[in-house]
Design an enzyme around this catalytic site. Structure first.
Site, PDB file in Angstrom:
ATOM      1  CD  GLU A  24      -1.029   0.554   3.682  1.00  0.00           C
ATOM      2  OE1 GLU A  24      -1.576   1.656   3.564  1.00  0.00           O
ATOM      3  OE2 GLU A  24      -1.129  -0.172   4.688  1.00  0.00           O
ATOM      4  CB  VAL A 105      -6.199  -1.871   3.798  1.00  0.00           C
ATOM      5  CG1 VAL A 105      -6.546  -3.350   3.614  1.00  0.00           C
ATOM      6  CG2 VAL A 105      -4.954  -1.744   4.675  1.00  0.00           C
ATOM      7  CB  SER A 139     -12.285   0.065   8.300  1.00  0.00           C
ATOM      8  OG  SER A 139     -11.471   0.062   7.156  1.00  0.00           O
ATOM      9  CE  LYS A 158      -2.394   2.199  12.535  1.00  0.00           C
ATOM     10  NZ  LYS A 158      -2.480   1.573  11.215  1.00  0.00           N
TER      11      LYS A 158
END
EC number: 4.2.1.70
Length: 303
Positions: A24, A105, A139, A158
């Site tokens: 990425e 991502v 997300s 995370k």
């Protein structure tokens, strides 16, 4: 002209069945400070090439999504002002407006799949945010990966996210998760989030065999490989927990919410750990790049 560009090197490697690893770009456009961001990006490419795998760093240059950025394009994205962050939904407007962007991502995975790249290494995945029962903040990484038959290596999600709810969503979305030489699900900065996984794998070859079995069964989702940072490198769990608790309280007191929460918490983590969290971030990424390259080598054996 095609909306997406694939470099000659990546296209030829994919067509020949040679190993390719997607990388990425948001880690060096938005995730790390200058000049360390460029150093890490170029080092990742060198690490991949060093074991005989073609790196496919993905980003958007002047409105052109590109799979296989050149060193000059990587340097430009890492040093230029005005580079935006692109998830999948942002790609079309960015193309039309001819902007440059680092790909998340989700966007990286989407473009990698379109180019025929099967393995992707990143640092940490996005997931379900704290308070999502009210905010519905989740997300785009999760539903995107649920529809793509990739192998993605990450150090979990995370720790600022709601890890328990994220694992529930992964199950609901049909995303397979295996721990690399562990059944402890990692939390990016620390090796053990406190949540367990059902399956562990011992080698890149085993990951490749599971991916092949998934494909043979017609399962369309990504296989997630949870690769914890080395315990000797992780943030002290006690320090991590104390800093996170303080940052969450500060965010609440300041009325920080929505998409502003993540950068607020990450900035607090960096500041309160004296930059130690950045060192862990880089160690996480490098470890995942190394493992992803080995998986790409193993998967190339079925070409």
């Amino acid at each position: 002209m095609d909306a997406m560009k694939t470099s000659d090197e990546v296209r030829e490697a994919v067509d020949a069945g040679h190993p390719v690893l997607a990388l990425e770009s948001t880690i060096f456009t938005h995730g790390l400070p200058r000049p360390r961001n460029l150093e890490v990006a170029l080092d990742a490419e060198e690490r991949v090439r060093g074991v005989g795998v073609v790196p496919a760093t993905i980003g958007v240059v002047d409105g052109r999504p590109t799979v296989g950025l050149s060193p000059a394009e990587i340097e430009r994205l890492a040093t230029a002002d005005g580079v935006v962050k692109a998830s999948v939904r942002d790609l079309a407007p960015i193309v039309v407006k001819e902007l440059s962007a680092g790909t998340t991502v989700a966007a990286t995975a989407h473009l990698a799949h379109r180019a025929g790249v099967r393995v992707f290494s990143t640092g940490g995945l996005g997931g379900v945010h704290r308070g999502a029962s009210e905010s519905f903040d989740e997300s785009a990484d999760l539903p995107t990966l649920a529809a793509l038959p990739l192998v993605v290596v990450s150090a979990g999600v995370k720790s600022i996210l709601d890890i328990g709810l994220t694992l529930e969503r992964l199950e609901t979305l049909g995303l397979g998760v295996v721990g690399y030489r562990t059944t402890d699900y990692p939390a990016f900065y620390i090796t053990d989030s406190g949540y367990d996984l059902d399956f562990s794998v011992d080698s890149p070859d085993e990951v490749a065999r599971i991916a092949r079995a998934r494909d043979a069964l017609g399962i369309p989702s990504t296989l997630l490989v949870a690769h914890p940072v080395d315990e000797a490198v992780q943030l002290s769990p006690e320090l991590h927990d104390a800093v996170l608790a303080g940052a969450l309280a500060a965010a609440d007191a300041a009325g920080v919410s929505g998409h502003d929460t993540t950068p607020f918490l990450l900035d607090a983590m960096q500041r309160e750990t004296g930059g130690r969290s950045l060192d862990v971030n880089v160690a996480v990424y490098r470890g995942n790049v190394d493992l992803g390259a080995q998986i790409a080598l193993s998967l190339a054996g079925d070409a």
